[in-house]
Design a protein around this motif. Structure first.
Motif, mmCIF file in Angstrom:
data_model
loop_
_atom_site.group_PDB
_atom_site.id
_atom_site.type_symbol
_atom_site.label_atom_id
_atom_site.label_comp_id
_atom_site.label_asym_id
_atom_site.label_seq_id
_atom_site.Cartn_x
_atom_site.Cartn_y
_atom_site.Cartn_z
ATOM 1 N N VAL A 74 0.831 -1.197 0.000
ATOM 2 C CA VAL A 74 0.000 0.000 0.000
ATOM 3 C C VAL A 74 0.869 1.251 0.000
ATOM 4 O O VAL A 74 0.623 2.206 -0.755
ATOM 5 N N CYS A 75 1.902 1.250 0.835
ATOM 6 C CA CYS A 75 2.821 2.390 0.897
ATOM 7 C C CYS A 75 3.494 2.610 -0.455
ATOM 8 O O CYS A 75 3.604 3.749 -0.934
ATOM 9 N N GLU A 76 3.944 1.534 -1.066
ATOM 10 C CA GLU A 76 4.607 1.626 -2.365
ATOM 11 C C GLU A 76 3.649 2.184 -3.417
ATOM 12 O O GLU A 76 4.027 3.038 -4.236
ATOM 13 N N ALA A 77 2.419 1.710 -3.415
ATOM 14 C CA ALA A 77 1.432 2.181 -4.385
ATOM 15 C C ALA A 77 1.144 3.669 -4.195
ATOM 16 O O ALA A 77 1.102 4.441 -5.166
ATOM 17 N N LYS A 78 0.942 4.083 -2.958
ATOM 18 C CA LYS A 78 0.671 5.498 -2.676
ATOM 19 C C LYS A 78 1.826 6.376 -3.139
ATOM 20 O O LYS A 78 1.623 7.443 -3.733
ATOM 21 N N HIS A 79 3.047 5.932 -2.873
ATOM 22 C CA HIS A 79 4.211 6.727 -3.236
ATOM 23 C C HIS A 79 4.369 6.802 -4.747
ATOM 24 O O HIS A 79 4.719 7.861 -5.301
ATOM 25 N N ALA A 80 4.092 5.703 -5.435
ATOM 26 C CA ALA A 80 4.177 5.706 -6.896
ATOM 27 C C ALA A 80 3.187 6.697 -7.498
ATOM 28 O O ALA A 80 3.517 7.419 -8.447
ATOM 29 N N ILE A 81 1.984 6.744 -6.943
ATOM 30 C CA ILE A 81 0.984 7.703 -7.413
ATOM 31 C C ILE A 81 1.446 9.128 -7.134
ATOM 32 O O ILE A 81 1.319 10.032 -7.982
ATOM 33 N N LEU A 82 2.011 9.350 -5.964
ATOM 34 C CA LEU A 82 2.523 10.673 -5.606
ATOM 35 C C LEU A 82 3.605 11.126 -6.587
ATOM 36 O O LEU A 82 3.694 12.309 -6.940
ATOM 37 N N LEU A 83 4.413 10.185 -7.059
ATOM 38 C CA LEU A 83 5.494 10.501 -7.993
ATOM 39 C C LEU A 83 4.991 10.731 -9.414
ATOM 40 O O LEU A 83 5.725 11.264 -10.246
ATOM 41 N N GLU A 87 -1.173 4.297 -13.242
ATOM 42 C CA GLU A 87 -1.711 2.959 -13.032
ATOM 43 C C GLU A 87 -0.720 2.157 -12.201
ATOM 44 O O GLU A 87 0.484 2.436 -12.199
ATOM 45 N N ILE A 88 -1.237 1.144 -11.519
ATOM 46 C CA ILE A 88 -0.428 0.281 -10.659
ATOM 47 C C ILE A 88 -0.619 -1.177 -11.074
ATOM 48 O O ILE A 88 -1.752 -1.645 -11.234
ATOM 49 N N ASP A 89 0.495 -1.883 -11.233
ATOM 50 C CA ASP A 89 0.489 -3.336 -11.461
ATOM 51 C C ASP A 89 1.042 -4.000 -10.208
ATOM 52 O O ASP A 89 2.239 -3.890 -9.926
ATOM 53 N N MET A 90 0.179 -4.652 -9.450
ATOM 54 C CA MET A 90 0.607 -5.303 -8.205
ATOM 55 C C MET A 90 0.700 -6.809 -8.406
ATOM 56 O O MET A 90 -0.063 -7.398 -9.173
ATOM 57 N N VAL A 91 1.628 -7.432 -7.690
ATOM 58 C CA VAL A 91 1.781 -8.889 -7.763
ATOM 59 C C VAL A 91 0.973 -9.526 -6.644
ATOM 60 O O VAL A 91 1.130 -9.195 -5.467
ATOM 61 N N ILE A 116 -5.264 4.005 -4.273
ATOM 62 C CA ILE A 116 -4.970 4.682 -5.537
ATOM 63 C C ILE A 116 -6.206 5.289 -6.180
ATOM 64 O O ILE A 116 -6.125 5.934 -7.235
ATOM 65 N N GLY A 117 -7.369 5.095 -5.579
ATOM 66 C CA GLY A 117 -8.581 5.747 -6.038
ATOM 67 C C GLY A 117 -9.031 5.294 -7.411
ATOM 68 O O GLY A 117 -9.114 4.100 -7.694
#
Length: 212
Positions: A74-83, A87-91, A116-117
């Motif tokens: 979750v932290c990684e996804a939030k930070h990626a969106i902030l950057l 879109e997010i591809d999660m394993v 990520i909304g």
């Protein structure tokens, strides 16, 4: 068929450099790809290069094994969106799937989606490690977790996408999820086969070869 709008031009190997990411983005602009798929550490660079272009930046989360904690994902996804990721591809946690911890998987997907909304969330199943029944179950858990896509592979497993798995994922998703085929798609003819089988997106590090 114009393949550019299907292609997520991808560069995720461990030795990828800043200059390689810049080249990836320039190619995406030149060939009008849908997006670029990059490690989180290069999201800001890619977004900066693509800010004036309608090309999405896709970041991977829990990559490539999927067995990080939900908090970390979750932290990684939030930070990626902030950057700047769109879109997010999660394993998916494959060990949890094989352990029968289904609620943990769907809850994790739901938490990342909430974080990520409205942005698209793709769940990577890593189909090479799964039986047909497990692939079907992975799709159902992705639906339960409110994901937008299921995706075949990271490209780091023992095998990539197969036409049979795309067809299976399409059936199991019942129109509620889109499908991303990735792993081992290296030429135009193969990409067209996957699209014909039901893939909505193609993830590949060979995007230029697919459109030439």
């Amino acid at each position: 068929m114009q393949l550019g709008p299907y292609i997520e031009h991808t560069l995720l190997h461990p030795t990828v450099t800043k200059n390689a990411i810049k080249k990836l983005c320039r190619q995406a602009i030149q060939y009008r790809f849908y997006g670029v798929c990059v490690p989180e550490c290069y999201v800001a660079l890619a977004q900066n290069m693509l800010t004036e272009h309608p090309i999405k930046v896709i970041a991977v989360v829990g990559f490539p094994l999927g067995n990080q904690s939900t908090v970390a994902k979750v932290c990684e996804a939030k930070h990626a969106i902030l950057l700047g990721a769109s879109e997010i591809d999660m394993v998916l946690n494959i060990g949890f799937l094989k352990s029968g911890l289904f609620d943990k998987i769907s809850d994790e997907i739901a938490e990342i989606k909430k974080a990520i909304g409205s942005r698209s969330l793709k769940v990577i199943l890593e189909t090479c490690y799964l039986s047909d029944e497990e692939i079907e179950l992975g799709c159902k858990l992705a639906i339960k977790g409110n994901a937008d896509f299921v995706k075949t592979s990271t490209g780091f497993g023992t095998a990539g996408a197969t036409l049979e798995h795309i067809a299976l994922m399409r059936r199991a998703s019942k129109g509620l999820l889109k499908i991303k085929a990735s792993g081992g798609i290296k030429d135009r003819a193969t990409a067209i086969q996957f699209i014909s089988a039901g893939a909505d997106r193609i993830g590949t590090s060979n995007g230029v070869q697919l459109v030439l």
